[in-house]
Design an enzyme around this catalytic site. Structure first.
Site, PDB file in Angstrom:
ATOM      1  N   TYR A 137       0.829  -1.206   0.000  1.00 50.22           N
ATOM      2  CA  TYR A 137       0.000   0.000   0.000  1.00 50.22           C
ATOM      3  C   TYR A 137       0.869   1.264   0.000  1.00 50.22           C
ATOM      4  CZ  TYR A 137      -2.954   3.514   2.479  1.00 50.22           C
ATOM      5  OH  TYR A 137      -3.617   4.649   2.904  1.00 50.22           O
ATOM      6  N   ASP A 140      -1.683  -6.200   9.216  1.00 52.16           N
ATOM      7  CA  ASP A 140      -2.755  -5.272   8.856  1.00 52.16           C
ATOM      8  C   ASP A 140      -3.847  -6.100   8.184  1.00 52.16           C
ATOM      9  OD1 ASP A 140      -4.407  -3.460   7.508  1.00 52.16           O
ATOM     10  OD2 ASP A 140      -2.797  -2.004   7.243  1.00 52.16           O
ATOM     11  N   ILE A 165      -7.130  -5.263   7.554  1.00 48.28           N
ATOM     12  CA  ILE A 165      -8.303  -4.433   7.310  1.00 48.28           C
ATOM     13  C   ILE A 165      -9.203  -4.930   6.178  1.00 48.28           C
ATOM     14  CG2 ILE A 165      -7.150  -2.391   8.206  1.00 48.28           C
ATOM     15  CD1 ILE A 165      -6.894  -1.338   5.392  1.00 48.28           C
ATOM     16  N   LYS A 176     -12.877  -0.739   5.187  1.00 43.84           N
ATOM     17  CA  LYS A 176     -12.951  -1.568   3.991  1.00 43.84           C
ATOM     18  C   LYS A 176     -14.053  -2.606   4.092  1.00 43.84           C
ATOM     19  CE  LYS A 176      -9.357   0.663   2.632  1.00 43.84           C
ATOM     20  NZ  LYS A 176      -9.432   1.654   1.553  1.00 43.84           N
TER      21      LYS A 176
END
Lengths: 460, 493
Positions: free
Chosen positions: B152, B237, B239, B275
């Site tokens: 990201y 992470d 998400i 998300k």
């Protein structure tokens, strides 16, 4: 450990949490007077909400805006929200200052706003001057993750804790000797914990000082909406405008922090903001606000609340009236116990002079007195040392975060406490004995109160 | 932004450097989109936004729930009596009901194979805030984290900007579907040691952004044992956990830890509702650490980015509605699966392949065959063509630090079905290099617009007042601005 949360300021809270006062369920518990919150005017906001059902269901003229709100994460914030905020801020300043919404940056509470500003203005190891006494949270907000130092500017009761040019210069020199580069001075106006608004003179000193040293001035004006008495509130920008400094260099080094937590009493919503005429600061802090944006749901609700001008005018007037009345109640109650307060015209607290109750003019004596206040009298008030006050014996006592009835109980407890101290003189007290006699006394007071209805108890 | 020398002295280094990463070409596509945004009727030749990983596919379900549960809002007649208590609630522990609801939700998303402890749920300002907070807790300025690439683009800011911490990419290759291998980790670690870089941990994104794949048990176990061996941290992470729409299922690092010999104090999870639920505006970020000290530290730091109590209250209610959550997760997967399928099938038909993925709001598209040469320069050239000629804002692999040129991340969830068709049409045409005559082309777009007007569609940009001549300058738009021309932005008092 520089988050500062081991200070006595927070210890009192812990003790309170273990034994919180409740008028009915725990009348001998500790009364929280260490919390600078404004609970006096919720009914006004609630009544507005009842009359405006559209806001409730996230409707905008019949159509649901839920979807757009849920997706809205633009760090520039809702434009309508910022428009309302700058109007509201201007109103608080009697419309003597006009704010440009493009210079307003939203943050997750003043906590986040202050930290973000420091990240923008200073590098690790550099320093910010802070007049004492100051809000204990600054030790965390300004220093912890930024690595920036605080150099206190000592203020004294002899002149009402006013900031003098001399004090500023002295602090600056002290910083130099410690090899600390001073990048700015941060003031809280109205002051926490003093509850006073800054005089024109003080503001002028600060501006002159900032010009001479080529440093920033951060004015934390979170209590600006709590000014309930004369003299009125003068914002730093107003003082600068009075000197025609809009085109001077220093204009881009003046920054304001504001929040809706104190005057509107909405700390849970985390609405803070930075206002700066410095485009670079606005740009950088806007990007940094990614780390703590204001919930779009909350931005939307408050846009609508603030858009109602009639409501905000009514709220401001009524809120100030109630704060003034409550403060006068505290001041006169303390006076009856022979305790004076610093003359104040703002804030949610009084700066109380208990120096005459100290066994000696020392920090240890202040801490001992504080212990007695919390454990004996059952009042969580905040000792001056937690605000880095240079003189022992001062305490900050909050008045806006409780009902009138609770404040009355608090006043009675202080009276009893002082009477007991006078009776016993300055000898060491046997805590066990006093606990049971105090409980007995509190209980009889409470029974008396229950049996005779208080004619003034119509306020919520 | 140009910084004068005066500014550099007056302000901090952080304020005047560009470690916020917003000058990266990643955001150039956004600018192209902002100055010429697609609209089915008013601007059918505009740029379609496919660079935004958002999930609005199930808002109808959420809106229905809100309408049926007025007491979840503190502003309705039914919920008003809670207003005062919620408005003053700023305890950084967060509302107990909120933490419990989030912990339960996280457990469900993990297939109920793990129970999350509500007392370890710590709030933050979105996943953005959560990642930064984790780094502040785990590392000092100058330290570094290993991050498998592609990753990201926002990590450059979130992990590095104010923390002063560095990222050391661990390059993964398409030859093994970009899997993270123990060998690659070891190599990156050794190399860093040799250069005197102090590695404090590894950050993974699972499911992966931009790949859209989930990590298998083996890889997870390998990561956990790697960090345990090296005595460094692992931040996972997660998400995109609930955006998994087909098998294999999502496996949280928490699940893998349960039957492994490892040092739990080194494992931390970052979560968010932006998300999975599609709520980026509500700023719900979570730091979940198995290390008590980190939990306590992160909790103190959460003062800098608490979730609005109004939002906590609403979500506490919504996420503890088991029936709603079950239905939502099922529907969301279904709709994502369908959308994913439409795209990948459409691309397959013209010979474009994508990494086989089963999660996320995007797919990782292989445009290597279309590159003039296998270089970043060629990739950038191709990207500019895609933006300016094909009019699709997709994200080039280089902005994700991908070591192989030619890959692109394409988001598919942030648009309606008709726009999907248009986007596919454009890709097909571009690839097949159809040489249709101008007239024919004009007829086709006219016919499309007519079809649109006839049908009664609920579009994201349905209001004509949205299309306004006075566009905001591209530099004013936040890179995270989902709908720059959202009615909320255009409104004036």
């Amino acid at each position: 450990n520089s988050h500062g949360q081991d200070s006595s300021y927070f210890l009192g809270w812990q003790l309170y949490e273990n034994n919180p006062f409740h008028e009915v369920e725990n009348p001998t518990g500790i009364i929280q007077m260490g919390l600078a919150e404004n609970q006096l005017s919720f009914d006004l906001v609630e009544s507005w909400l009842r009359k405006n059902p559209d806001v409730m269901e996230l409707k905008k003229g019949g159509e649901s805006v839920f979807r757009e709100l849920a997706l809205f994460q633009d760090y520039h914030g809702l434009p309508t929200f910022k428009n309302e905020l700058v109007e509201y801020m201007a109103k608080i300043r009697g419309n003597k200052v006009k704010f440009d919404p493009n210079n307003l940056v939203l943050a997750a509470g003043a906590t986040s706003a202050n930290e973000t500003l420091i990240f923008c203005l200073a590098d690790p190891g550099e320093a910010i001057l802070l007049p004492t006494p100051y809000y204990p949270g600054f030790d965390r907000d300004l220093k912890w993750r930024t690595g920036v130092e605080i150099v206190p500017v000592h203020c004294w009761s002899s002149n009402g804790f006013r900031i003098t040019m001399f004090a500023l210069e002295e602090a600056y020199e002290r910083a130099q000797k410690l090899n600390l580069k001073v990048k700015g001075v941060l003031i809280t106006n109205p002051s926490n914990p003093l509850g006073t608004t800054m005089t024109k003179e003080e503001l002028d000193h600060l501006i002159t000082f900032a010009m001479a040293k080529n440093i920033h001035v951060i004015s934390d004006e979170v209590f600006s909406g709590t000014v309930f008495d004369s003299p009125g509130f003068i914002s730093i920008l107003e003082a600068a405008m009075d000197r025609n400094l809009e085109n001077a260099d220093v204009w881009s080094r003046i920054h304001i922090v504001y929040s809706l937590s104190k005057d509107l009493g909405l700390p849970g919503f985390r609405v803070g903001m930075i206002y700066s005429n410095n485009k670079t600061v606005v740009g950088a802090s806007t990007k940094m606000s990614s780390f703590g944006l204001v919930s779009s749901q909350t931005q939307y609700l408050l846009t609508n609340v603030l858009a109602s001008k009639r409501f905000t005018s009514k709220y401001m007037k009524e809120n100030q009236k109630r704060l003034k009345k409550r403060k006068e109640m505290l001041v006169s109650g303390l006076k009856k116990s022979g305790i004076e307060c610093l003359k104040s015209n703002a804030g949610l607290f009084c700066w109380v002079d208990m120096r005459h109750l100290l066994s000696s003019n020392t920090l240890e004596a202040e801490t001992k007195l504080w212990n007695q206040m919390v454990c004996d009298a059952g009042l969580n008030i905040s000792p001056g040392s937690s605000f880095h006050c240079s003189e022992p014996g001062w305490f900050r006592v909050c008045f806006a975060n409780m009902s009138r009835g609770t404040l009355q109980v608090a006043m009675r407890r202080i009276k009893d406490f002082v009477e007991r101290s006078n009776l016993m003189g300055r000898i060491k007290m046997n805590y066990q004995q006093n606990m049971s006699s105090l409980s007995r006394k509190l209980l009889s007071n409470w029974v008396r109160k229950l049996s005779s209805p208080d004619p003034d108890e119509h306020e919520r | 932004m140009e910084f004068t020398r005066k500014n550099r002295q007056l302000l901090s280094r952080i304020a005047t450097n560009d470690r916020h990463g917003e000058n990266s070409p990643y955001f150039d596509g956004w600018k192209a989109y902002d100055s010429n945004p697609f609209h089915p009727i008013h601007n059918p030749d505009g740029v379609i936004q496919m660079g935004l990983a958002e999930n609005p596919l199930c808002f109808d379900l959420i809106e229905k729930w809100i309408r049926e549960n007025p007491d979840a809002s503190i502003c309705t007649a039914e919920g008003l009596d809670k207003f005062k208590d919620i408005a003053i609630f700023q305890d950084y522990h967060g509302l107990r009901e909120f933490r419990e609801a989030v912990a339960k939700f996280m457990g469900r998303v993990g297939g109920n194979r793990v129970t999350f402890d509500p007392n370890r749920i710590v709030m933050s300002g979105g996943a953005t805030g959560a990642n930064e907070t984790a780094i502040f807790c785990l590392a000092d300025p100058g330290d570094a984290f290993l991050v498998p690439s592609p990753y990201y683009a926002g990590f450059a800011r979130d992990l590095r900007w104010r923390t002063g911490v560095e990222i050391v990419p661990v390059h993964c290759k398409s030859s093994n579907n970009f899997r993270i291998t123990r060998a690659a980790l070891e190599e990156a670690y050794e190399k860093a040691q040799r250069s005197n870089i102090n590695i404090k941990g590894v950050i993974i994104t699972n499911p992966s952004n931009p790949l859209g794949t989930v990590l298998d048990k083996e890889t997870l176990r390998s990561l956990v044992s790697f960090v345990t061996d090296k005595k460094i941290h692992l931040v996972s992470d997660e998400i995109y956990a609930a955006t998994v729409f087909s098998s294999p299922r999502f496996i949280s690092v928490a699940e893998v830890m349960q039957d492994m010999d490892c040092n739990r104090d080194l494992i931390h999870i970052v979560y968010s509702l932006s998300k999975d639920m599609g709520f980026p505006g509500f700023r719900v970020g979570i730091v979940y650490s198995f290390n008590d000290d980190v939990t306590n530290c992160a909790r103190k730091m959460s003062s800098f980015g608490l979730v609005s109590s109004q939002t906590q209250f609403l979500l506490a209610s919504m996420l503890s509605d088991d029936e709603f959550v079950g239905n939502f997760l099922r529907e969301s997967s279904k709709r994502l699966a369908k959308r994913h399928h439409v795209f990948t099938k459409g691309l397959e038909e013209v010979g474009i392949s994508t990494i086989k993925s089963n999660a996320g709001l995007f797919f990782w598209m292989d445009m290597r065959p279309l590159l003039k040469e296998q270089t970043t320069k060629a990739e950038t050239e191709l990207w500019r063509v895609i933006i300016n000629k094909v009019k699709l804002n997709v994200s080039p692999g280089s902005s994700f630090l991908c070591s192989e040129p030619g890959w692109f991340r394409v988001c598919f969830a942030n648009m309606d079905d008709k726009t999907v068709e248009v986007a596919l049409d454009r890709i097909r045409e571009f690839v097949l290099q159809g040489k249709e005559e101008n007239n024919h082309e004009a007829d086709k777009s006219q016919a499309r617009a007519q079809r649109w007007r006839k049908q009664n569609l609920r579009l994201s940009f349905s209001s004509s007042r949205l299309y306004d001549e006075s566009l905001m300058s591209p530099h004013m738009i936040s890179p995270h601005s989902p709908i720059p021309h959202s009615p909320l932005v255009r409104a004036r008092t």
